[in-house]
Design a protein around this motif. Structure first.
Motif, short mmCIF file in Angstrom:
data_model
loop_
_atom_site.label_atom_id
_atom_site.label_comp_id
_atom_site.label_asym_id
_atom_site.label_seq_id
_atom_site.Cartn_x
_atom_site.Cartn_y
_atom_site.Cartn_z
N ARG A 9 0.75 -1.21 0.07
CA ARG A 9 -0.14 0.13 -0.13
C ARG A 9 0.77 1.25 0.07
O ARG A 9 0.36 2.50 -0.53
CB ARG A 9 -0.98 0.13 1.21
N ASP A 10 2.11 1.11 0.41
CA ASP A 10 2.86 2.27 0.58
C ASP A 10 3.90 2.47 -0.79
O ASP A 10 4.47 3.47 -0.69
CB ASP A 10 3.85 2.15 1.92
N SER A 11 3.93 1.57 -1.48
CA SER A 11 4.78 1.73 -2.61
C SER A 11 4.30 2.78 -3.55
O SER A 11 3.10 3.25 -3.46
CB SER A 11 4.68 0.46 -3.50
N TRP A 54 9.61 -1.47 -9.22
CA TRP A 54 9.14 -0.50 -8.33
C TRP A 54 7.41 -0.75 -8.00
O TRP A 54 6.98 0.03 -7.56
CB TRP A 54 9.11 0.84 -9.30
N SER A 55 7.07 -1.88 -8.30
CA SER A 55 5.65 -2.28 -7.92
C SER A 55 5.40 -2.42 -6.53
O SER A 55 4.39 -2.20 -6.01
CB SER A 55 5.08 -3.43 -8.66
N GLY A 56 6.47 -2.47 -5.69
CA GLY A 56 6.35 -2.77 -4.50
C GLY A 56 6.18 -4.35 -3.89
O GLY A 56 6.12 -4.48 -2.57
N GLN A 61 5.69 -12.63 -3.46
CA GLN A 61 4.42 -12.02 -3.79
C GLN A 61 4.12 -12.06 -5.39
O GLN A 61 3.31 -12.24 -5.77
CB GLN A 61 4.03 -10.79 -3.30
N PHE A 62 5.15 -11.53 -5.74
CA PHE A 62 5.28 -11.43 -7.42
C PHE A 62 5.07 -12.78 -8.03
O PHE A 62 4.11 -13.14 -8.84
CB PHE A 62 6.56 -10.95 -7.88
N THR A 128 -3.90 -2.06 -6.65
CA THR A 128 -5.00 -1.31 -6.55
C THR A 128 -6.08 -1.76 -5.80
O THR A 128 -6.38 -2.99 -5.65
CB THR A 128 -5.47 -1.36 -8.05
N ASP A 129 -6.82 -0.90 -4.91
CA ASP A 129 -7.84 -1.02 -4.12
C ASP A 129 -9.03 -0.82 -5.06
O ASP A 129 -9.34 0.07 -5.75
CB ASP A 129 -7.73 -0.30 -2.69
N PRO A 130 -9.97 -1.83 -5.01
CA PRO A 130 -11.22 -1.79 -5.85
C PRO A 130 -12.08 -0.43 -5.24
O PRO A 130 -12.89 0.12 -6.22
CB PRO A 130 -12.09 -2.97 -5.13
N THR A 131 -12.09 -0.02 -4.16
CA THR A 131 -12.93 1.28 -3.84
C THR A 131 -12.23 2.61 -4.78
O THR A 131 -12.67 3.28 -5.20
CB THR A 131 -12.79 1.43 -2.37
N ASP A 132 -10.90 2.43 -4.56
CA ASP A 132 -9.93 3.70 -5.22
C ASP A 132 -10.46 3.45 -6.81
O ASP A 132 -10.32 4.44 -7.41
CB ASP A 132 -8.70 3.46 -5.26
N LEU A 133 -10.34 2.13 -7.33
CA LEU A 133 -10.73 2.15 -8.68
C LEU A 133 -12.19 2.65 -9.07
O LEU A 133 -12.52 3.23 -10.19
CB LEU A 133 -10.47 0.62 -9.31
#
Length: 260
Positions: A9-11, A54-56, A61-62, A128-133
């Protein structure tokens, strides 16, 4: 509740407006779908590999999130090699299955394209958070609020569906009905999940309608979706990746416009 892991989230890319990431994914995908050649896909994949640092996402995880793409790409390439259009010298043949120089090249191009399109798409939307999208689609793209909020509500239910599937499995094991008959158990559990999902969806639709989400009146948004210099820079990078991939392929003489 956020769908993004705290460490992601902080990336830098996670703070970019999701609309910009959507535009980048569509731009790169469209550029790679215009031609089927090895050079453009390889160049795009090489550039994306540098940028994904740079994805964080951590290495674990990748690989965990992109594993389906790594499995699908070789399978798509192998299928094309074995059953794609033959051209050039025959390398191997068994009955009606043949492998030629042209089918090998085409299979490699398809495999690289699956990776070049799939990897950045998964990584971008993992940050990406769904709410932000939904906020971006409603405020930046000006899509209908009912469509955006309905899609967001449905997406939010996906996580609950996963939890329900696990709970159903544990409950069936506790009752002793999950010890044998794997295929029958799978279909029975899937049907139970379908019933639960339909009921929950109906209740959610009724609740949203009661709260005015179905109104055609102008809607206000709790959080402002900002689109600034960072988003423009991200889009510019995406366009640059697509342009360089196409330019190198054209210069190398391998560009093969699919609509020509």
């Amino acid at each position: 509740m956020s769908f993004i892991a705290p460490e992601i989230r902080d990336s830098a890319i996670a703070r970019v407006n999701p609309v910009a990431k959507l535009i980048v994914a569509l731009t790169v995908s469209l550029a790679l779908l215009l031609s089927i050649d090895v050079v453009s896909a390889a160049v795009a994949l090489a550039l994306e590999s540098v940028l994904l640092a740079w994805s964080g996402l951590s290495a674990r995880q990748f690989w965990h999130r992109t594993l389906p793409v790594w499995v699908a790409a070789p399978l798509a390439g192998l299928t094309t090699v074995l059953y794609g259009e033959d051209s050039g010298a025959v390398i191997w043949q068994l009955g009606w299955i043949s492998v030629t120089e042209g089918s090998l090249t085409l299979g490699l191009a398809i495999a690289l394209r699956v990776l070049a399109i799939g990897l950045p798409g998964i990584v971008l939307f993992a940050t990406t958070d769904p709410t932000d999208l939904a906020d971006g689609l409603g405020q930046v793209f000006r899509l209908p609020a009912r469509f955006v909020l309905g899609g967001l509500a449905g997406l939010r239910l996906v996580g609950l569906g996963i939890q329900d599937w696990r709970s159903l499995g544990l409950a069936r094991r506790a009752r002793g009905v999950a010890d044998d008959g794997g295929i029958r158990r799978l279909f029975g559990q899937a049907f139970a999940l379908l019933v639960i999902s339909v009921r929950r969806g109906s209740k959610l639709a009724t609740a949203m309608e009661a709260k005015g989400f179905g109104s055609s009146s102008p809607r206000t948004w709790a959080r402002a979706s900002r689109f600034g210099a960072a988003e423009i820079a991200v889009i510019a990078v995406g366009v640059a990746v697509a342009a360089v991939a196409i330019g190198v392929a054209v210069a190398a003489g391998s560009w093969n416009f699919v609509l020509a």
